[in-house]
Design a protein around this motif. Structure first.
Motif: not given
Lengths: 284, 284, 284, 284, 284, 284
Positions: C35-38
């Motif tokens: 889903f959301k990398p970071g």
């Protein structure tokens, strides 16, 4: 190679209306709100983030893959024309209930509950409404308007009888509307939330319409809403309450006032999506 | 046709100083803070969002419309000059207490509590301070400065006697200041919050000044503050604590370190506004 | 006059590897996430915000100033090459455990736990893994990939034996992985969190590796993560759980999936930093 | 295996003061500002984002790797004590200029330019100040305070003679201060920016101190500042202006009012970092 | 000691209707918009940020302190009732024009321009409308509704004659509406913006109503709007265009579609406030 | 009553591959990036916001409704496996070019251009690449990896011959890669952008593949990208450049590095969508 377009329906919803007992439908109206508008984007965003959830629920040990349910998409509504909107929503609601579906409506503002409940009443004579909200929404009019997000439960009560209206989580209202609610309906304040479990048995043999304003949850858990009111439920409390409804005869539900633009973390829409998943698994 | 300018006073506050028992005043100083400044915008934003609340409280079943209270606006302070500010705040505090008002001050940073409590002491000899905060604020100096948001309760204790200082919700401090607080005052850590209800009776016959640093609440509920510290109270816990004070003789209060720019959902300012509403209804 | 460069190591960490029992190391890999990398920015931001905490803990009445611990900085990893990364992390883990250190690893994504635990197993034959997470992470593969943030605990179980894996706070998973976990390991759902305190005694005499995915905490308290799942622990609950581990023989730990860009309030990184402080004080 | 701690100095800055002609120093004071504070975080964030730039400049075809320059870190200042701060900054400035360095100061608020320029004047008798800003900053006092971010250029002019002050990009000021600036100094409004290129020759043989308030750039390009004023330069225009200074004898510079919290995209700090890189390459 | 309540009127506006030639009035209607609502908060936020501007304009060398102008506050409108709103706005407009004022209306959505221009036409027979916008707004209906933000200029043209409508900055429209605009009115696309200066002379002897949709400006400069369209004017270009109108006989103006919640930097509202200041100085 | 699911394909794209000359396809890979990941969400968000644009272009006076073009959705890629991804993208590219389509690829990170251009080369022997970017992307390796977003144009040049590579808007690179680019390819810096119009004629008779990294645009106009570099093109300049390509034989294009999470105003995705609309109208 596989290609996919981004999820535009809720999780594994089918396109088979006939064989679906549960149907989802977005009702993206948001123009009578008095504070921050934006719930029109609720339904599409709830569908979008649903991709971040599993179809399986660890709470109920049930799987959406074993259900046939239908996501109709959003009702197209004329912006700014309240009367036409209310009428279209009512007609739509009537049809769904007549077709013997259990609809879950995605708001949009709370006013949509009025035509939807009115429509349910045409099919279910023993209708009771179970209402979760921070606000009583029991004003008689709002700036001269009878149809407003702030009057919706007054209109609902007039339609179904105030004795058939049960309100939980309430922590905001004018003195007049709270008095009216106390005298005429069943209003339970946020600090009385435990009494929900007592009331459950009273509702056992009724046709229950469930209306959830997401702001019943504390803005820490659901900041994406138009009129946040501190001091609400946790996400876990709301999930727990929903799970406790498994013995009820829920004939329809709505979840309203989800306003994605005020929550960059998407946790409000994720919570709404999770509640919808649990409801689909519960009612069908 | 009606016209209105956006709410610039708190809810239904009047402009009648003489007949008001409770007065609100903003003290927008924020320049000794060591981490994120911005609480200077607290008072005006709290007033602005108060429009989203009702005047009536379901918790106390009381209505602000039945109260006469006064919103003085914000004290105009010279940016960057600590000494002049402290002096102006002290003079202002003295006048309000002499006039037999119950003031509620809206910070601004926590340092403002020092001149305000010092002013209260001139009127109330039996003064005790009830302090809710994540941080002990008991350092003797901070980078060589005696007057700082991190030293404020040390200065307060010197003024009123440490035995008259009760601190709750504390979960951060240097080893030295915590030792000092334990030995000299009454410090209750966050995991001892239940002991507040025991202490209540000790305070019954005293003149109580209440100082609330919004960061006593967990940053999930109050992200809009300069030095957030995870592991705090819920909004509901703080509201509950306030309501339990109804038997106390509160002679003044402040609510500080509300920094609106760090919270786009406005739930921190809404919580502050709600607490102020409950306090006005409680003390008068 | 004093000058300082912004904190780039964690609180008062030293640069003395030899004499440090506890070592911190960042492992900023985040490219198998679905889903959301970071989370690659997790370790540096956790260090940066640690300046907002005290070295002293009011919970344990202990002070980091009395500890010698080492912050190694971040392991430099080749972006996008999973195999090389896994191998480098494994080699690094092996060395640290052989050197008889108690490492605390800062993720990065959850997949890093696999090579780290595999490395721990080479030193500790009686290894058990204590896993806090919203997700079971027990898939056999994810889109054909065996090494993924969604398969990490399956790989871990294969390495250490599923009977040595204890999972808490779980509230999301596919039907298959949850079945697998129930049959083969010890999986405790979020509504069974109290059972952690029972299980504690079982773990007393083992070498325990602790793996905390920050999303075990509710997104209200930890919005800065890639796959938020409503209905989790409060910050206070997680802190309390950690403090209860003081009798355990913790030989290493990781805290993963902290993604600072999704949380402008920094409360997620502050919570992670606070947990790390408590762990350093606890294990050494 | 390599480890690194997050960049805490600017790009490839050395720690060699003696052999560096150019030195960078952060001056994180921000407490006399009248609107949004927060520039105290400017220097550390500028360093942090500098990792996103290259050491090489395509504009000048020069490489920082070929320069020896020093990053001193941030001057530690007592929060809230203007007089002590101003004095410390002045003493520090004096030393750097006496040591024959070319300093580039990173603000902090604009008031820091006053003690820095006063210090430069002690070494450079022919000093002229080149000032880029949206605001004239020429008030005589601000709310009774002589030392304020709004009076800084008035104080500077008194120190170096108003005829030695050149202001560009100005688009905001009170009638009085603009009149004063027109009569006594050289003020060029934003719509006269092209005249900078004319003025360049006048400055050729002077010792030039360059003071850049980032708000000279339009808030579209630099939203991270305390008093944004629409209608400013583009990033490209400011870079171009800087490059045109290569014939000038710049003896020191500052870049102030960069407030990272108001810009989640980091483009304001990146622009500041880029300007600093170009200045280091230009002046040495 | 001085106290002040946060600015709730625009800069130094008076409360003297009789002696004011220019009057400001907010018209916070926003419920026919098809994309992101929220412009209802435009007027109050524009007033709030106006405190960040000076009363003096360096562009015109004029000072608002020398003007008597009146800020009426916001018209109170019933949420969700388009017909009642349109009627109330029309009646209000009529009165203001009859009283020989030059009104500047702060939207709200663009639909408000229709009743306002219709009202102006009752007083000014030679009325022309000067319209700056990214969108042509020339649809005949929108989802069956004749009154919509997307049809407003079609309704205006029907009222005043399409030959009296001049549109600039247009870069979006359906093929049909653009054809209609080309055939019937004067439509100038964004790449023809220079032609405004030619058209100026045509308008010299007419009564001009100026309608500015803030989205004529590029979203880099004005992100706070409901339907941003890349490729627009810079702030400086729009300011320049306004200043060039000084010879025109402007009898009224509006600035609409400013939606503060989509711009945390406040540069959109600041630009709107600056344009309003220049207009007040220009027309009176 | 009409229902619709939120737009999940680009504007009025069809599902007819056979009869479409132009095809759109998302390639949401983003794991070799060295700074902020997140471009995996680019394609779906670009489609979502496209609903805010018209099908008709005022620039070209052409209408998408008159085109048959196909939106394939996103290629499903295994997270974290670079080699498998590159191979899948290459195979997909080969098929599309062999089928004589003009594809427009939506990134994803810039590395995707390498397999796509390699695929194009198999069909078009006279291939030239027109590259718009802030960064040269001409490194030979990045931390030991040959396949990276920072090396993509080096790999492309090796495949098609550096003399067939034209780079515009460049303002960042290491000294080595810029030297290499100058010696071997055609690199035009941002301050030479006007030379694009000269070069146009050289490209007239070639098969042109267009690769646009959105960061060629200044971060004021396109903040939603992973490595913003101040000092770039305006939106209007990029639109103008695209329109000037109408005589070129564009055989394929990509638009990469659009990272929606860093831009809450959506102007970056709207700009990308607008460029795609213009390209579809231009090439077919």
């Amino acid at each position: 190679m596989n290609f996919k377009l981004y999820k535009s329906s809720f999780l594994c919803a089918t396109e088979d209306y006939i064989n679906s007992k549960v149907v989802l439908a977005g009702v993206p109206m948001d123009f009578t709100v008095s504070f921050k508008p934006g719930s029109r984007f609720g339904p599409s965003k709830i569908r979008e983030v649903s991709v971040g959830l599993e179809e399986y629920s660890v709470y109920q040990n049930k799987n959406l893959f074993n259900k046939v349910f239908y996501d109709m998409g959003d009702l197209e509504l004329p912006f700014g024309n309240v009367d036409r909107c209310i009428n279209m929503i009512f007609e739509f609601g009537k049809k769904v209930f007549k077709d013997d579906k259990i609809p879950i409506f995605l708001g949009g503002e709370h006013l949509i509950s009025f035509p939807l409940i009115k429509a349910a009443k045409e099919t279910y004579d023993d209708l009771v409404v179970l209402h979760f909200d921070a606000h009583a929404d029991m004003r008689d009019d709002y700036m001269g308007e009878k149809l407003s997000h702030a009057t919706v439960m007054r209109r609902v009560g007039e339609e179904i009888g105030f004795k058939n209206l049960y309100q939980f989580g309430i922590r905001s209202g004018s003195e007049e509307e709270i008095s009216f609610a106390k005298e005429n309906g069943h209003v339970f304040f946020i600090y009385e939330i435990e009494r929900f479990f007592e009331v459950l048995s009273e509702l056992q043999n009724k046709s229950v319409y469930l209306s959830i304003d997401i702001d019943v949850v504390d803005p820490a858990f659901a900041p994406g809403t138009g009129t946040p009111e501190p001091g609400g439920l946790t996400s876990m409390q709301l999930i727990d309450i929903i799970l406790k409804m498994e013995k009820l005869n829920i004939i329809g539900a709505d979840i309203v006032e989800v306003s994605p633009y005020y929550d960059i973390s998407d946790r409000t829409t994720l919570l709404a999506a999770k509640i919808i998943r649990e409801l689909v698994l519960l009612v069908d």
